[in-house]
Design an enzyme around this catalytic site. Structure first.
Site, mmCIF file in Angstrom:
data_model
loop_
_atom_site.group_PDB
_atom_site.id
_atom_site.type_symbol
_atom_site.label_atom_id
_atom_site.label_comp_id
_atom_site.label_asym_id
_atom_site.label_seq_id
_atom_site.Cartn_x
_atom_site.Cartn_y
_atom_site.Cartn_z
ATOM 1 N N TRP A 131 49.362 2.902 -36.274
ATOM 2 C CA TRP A 131 49.070 4.180 -37.143
ATOM 3 C C TRP A 131 47.836 4.800 -36.304
ATOM 4 C CZ3 TRP A 131 44.911 4.157 -41.370
ATOM 5 C CH2 TRP A 131 45.184 5.223 -42.344
ATOM 6 N N ASP A 212 46.699 -5.011 -42.259
ATOM 7 C CA ASP A 212 46.851 -3.875 -42.832
ATOM 8 C C ASP A 212 48.214 -3.786 -43.404
ATOM 9 O OD1 ASP A 212 46.917 -1.347 -43.907
ATOM 10 O OD2 ASP A 212 46.828 -0.246 -41.816
ATOM 11 N N LYS A 247 51.735 3.593 -51.849
ATOM 12 C CA LYS A 247 53.302 4.176 -51.627
ATOM 13 C C LYS A 247 53.754 3.227 -52.873
ATOM 14 C CE LYS A 247 51.122 5.025 -47.800
ATOM 15 N NZ LYS A 247 50.897 5.999 -47.001
HETATM 16 C C1 LMR Z 1 51.148 7.763 -42.933
HETATM 17 O O1 LMR Z 1 51.154 6.957 -42.097
HETATM 18 O O2 LMR Z 1 51.774 9.041 -42.759
HETATM 19 C C2 LMR Z 1 50.334 7.628 -44.390
HETATM 20 O O3 LMR Z 1 49.859 6.286 -44.109
HETATM 21 C C3 LMR Z 1 49.499 8.754 -44.549
HETATM 22 C C4 LMR Z 1 48.059 8.642 -43.804
HETATM 23 O O4 LMR Z 1 47.213 8.685 -44.593
HETATM 24 O O5 LMR Z 1 48.472 8.886 -42.632
#
Ligand code: LMR
Length: 397
Positions: A131, A212, A247
């Site tokens: 992420w 996570d 979510k």
């Molecule tokens: C995402 O990965 O799109 C979500 O977790 C929202 C974010 O905060 O990035």
């Protein structure tokens, strides 16, 4: 004069795209960037269970005084049960503690600030890819960061042998961040056997673990998705889990999350809780209450809990259906790229393998917004926009 030399910050790679999307005038525009669920009408509606809980909450007229720094006790024990399983609180070999945090990001930040106080020399290792907000969170706390191998781009699966080999090279005392389920961005998860193996390597190498866990229930189900987290927490003496209700309860804007820490030593757990509270006090003082009250009401009420489980399964099943439809549309169009992996991926996202250049074409020529890495939010595809999306993808690649 101050601040004359401040440069403009780059746009956020995910949320920045929503800003661009909102400005886009194309009536066919589609936002497949941010990880937010949309129903088949393209709307992010509130869960039925959440609406009912919110009505109950309003009638309760709870005082809006501060919550304790760690949050509401009942919410916390329900959260621990949801993540680690119902038997955990009866197990006298395991001492989990938890803090209600502002979202999953709040949990990550709290873990990161705490670890930087007690283990500042450690490097934090993330899956490659991960992420896009992981690195900035930990680097802003002062950590050095690095990556371990995770994904086989050719086969679209977890590159497990390489993953193990690269985790074995992580020095003792460093920190590893794992994704509990619905890996973001790849959608490729570990099997139980692989979780067992990873846990052994982490234990043998004395690595600090953060998991996570933002998508529990979006993959195969609440307990099914927690299997890896539960293996980790059973095998390891210390583990930090960052969970989110954004979510799986659709409570994105309420910012409800939880940082859980588990050790086999009660006194140590209590000391760590006291330090985490001290740290939380300096970041956000104490958590927001509205969202966590909703979660507490739902998890404490048999009828509402069943309704929520149904709400969640509707969402999960629609995502799976959209995966199948997208693949069949692309196949029917004679698409030259093989997208069959889409149906095997888990959770909201598909790491589509669409190149950054083609992602940009989709954005500029068709107003279809996906993350530069090629991550597609399958939960933004609907029966109304699927033909447009498939045809556009087929045209650009
Ligand atoms: C995402 O990965 O799109 C979500 O977790 C929202 C974010 O905060 O990035």
């Amino acid at each position: 004069m101050f601040f004359d030399n401040v440069n403009e910050a780059p746009k956020d790679p995910i949320l920045g795209l929503t800003d661009e999307f909102n400005k886009d005038k194309n009536p066919n525009k589609v936002n497949l960037a941010v990880g937010v669920y949309q129903d088949d009408n393209g709307l992010t509606t509130t869960f039925k269970s959440v609406i009912q809980a919110e009505k109950i909450l309003l009638d309760m007229n709870i005082p809006k005084s501060y919550k304790p720094i760690d949050g509401d006790k009942e919410f916390l024990s329900k959260s621990i049960e949801m993540v680690l399983g119902e038997k955990i609180l009866d197990n006298n070999q395991s001492y989990p503690i938890a803090l209600n945090t502002p979202g999953g990001t709040g949990a990550l930040k709290l873990a990161s600030e705490f670890l930087n106080i007690f283990s500042s020399k450690s490097t934090v290792w993330f899956s490659n890819p991960t992420w896009p907000n992981h690195k900035p969170i930990f680097e802003a706390s002062g950590f050095k960061t690095n990556g371990y191998e995770y994904f086989d781009k050719e086969k679209n699966i977890v590159a497990f042998e390489n993953m193990i080999a690269s985790i074995k090279k992580i020095p003792a005392g460093d920190i590893i961040l794992l994704h509990g389920c619905c890996h973001n961005p790849t959608g490729c998860d570990l099997s139980d056997d692989q979780w067992e193996e990873i846990s052994s390597v982490i234990k043998n190498n004395d690595i600090i673990t953060i998991c996570d866990f933002a998508y529990q229930g979006l993959g195969d189900g609440i307990d099914e998705d927690a299997s890896g987290v539960r293996i980790l927490s059973e095998k390891l003496d210390d583990v930090f889990i960052c969970s989110s209700y954004s979510k799986n309860f659709g409570l994105y804007s309420e910012r409800v999350g939880c940082l859980i820490y588990k050790s086999k030593d009660e006194i140590k757990s209590e000391k760590i809780l006291s330090q985490l509270k001290k740290t939380a006090r300096t970041i956000y003082s104490n958590p927001p209450a509205h969202g966590s009250e909703i979660v507490k009401i739902i998890l404490n009420d048999e009828y509402l809990k069943k309704l929520w489980i149904k709400d969640l399964s509707i969402l999960r099943n629609r995502i799976k259906e959209m995966r199948v439809s997208l693949l069949s549309n692309l196949t029917d169009l004679g698409c030259k790229k093989d997208f069959s992996f889409i149906v095997d991926q888990n959770g909201m996202f598909s790491f589509s393998g669409i190149s950054t250049e083609d992602v940009k074409k989709l954005r500029s020529e068709y107003s279809i917004y996906i993350v530069d890495s090629g991550r597609v939010n399958i939960a933004g595809i609907t029966s109304k926009n699927i033909n447009y999306i498939s045809e556009s993808i087929n045209k650009v690649i």
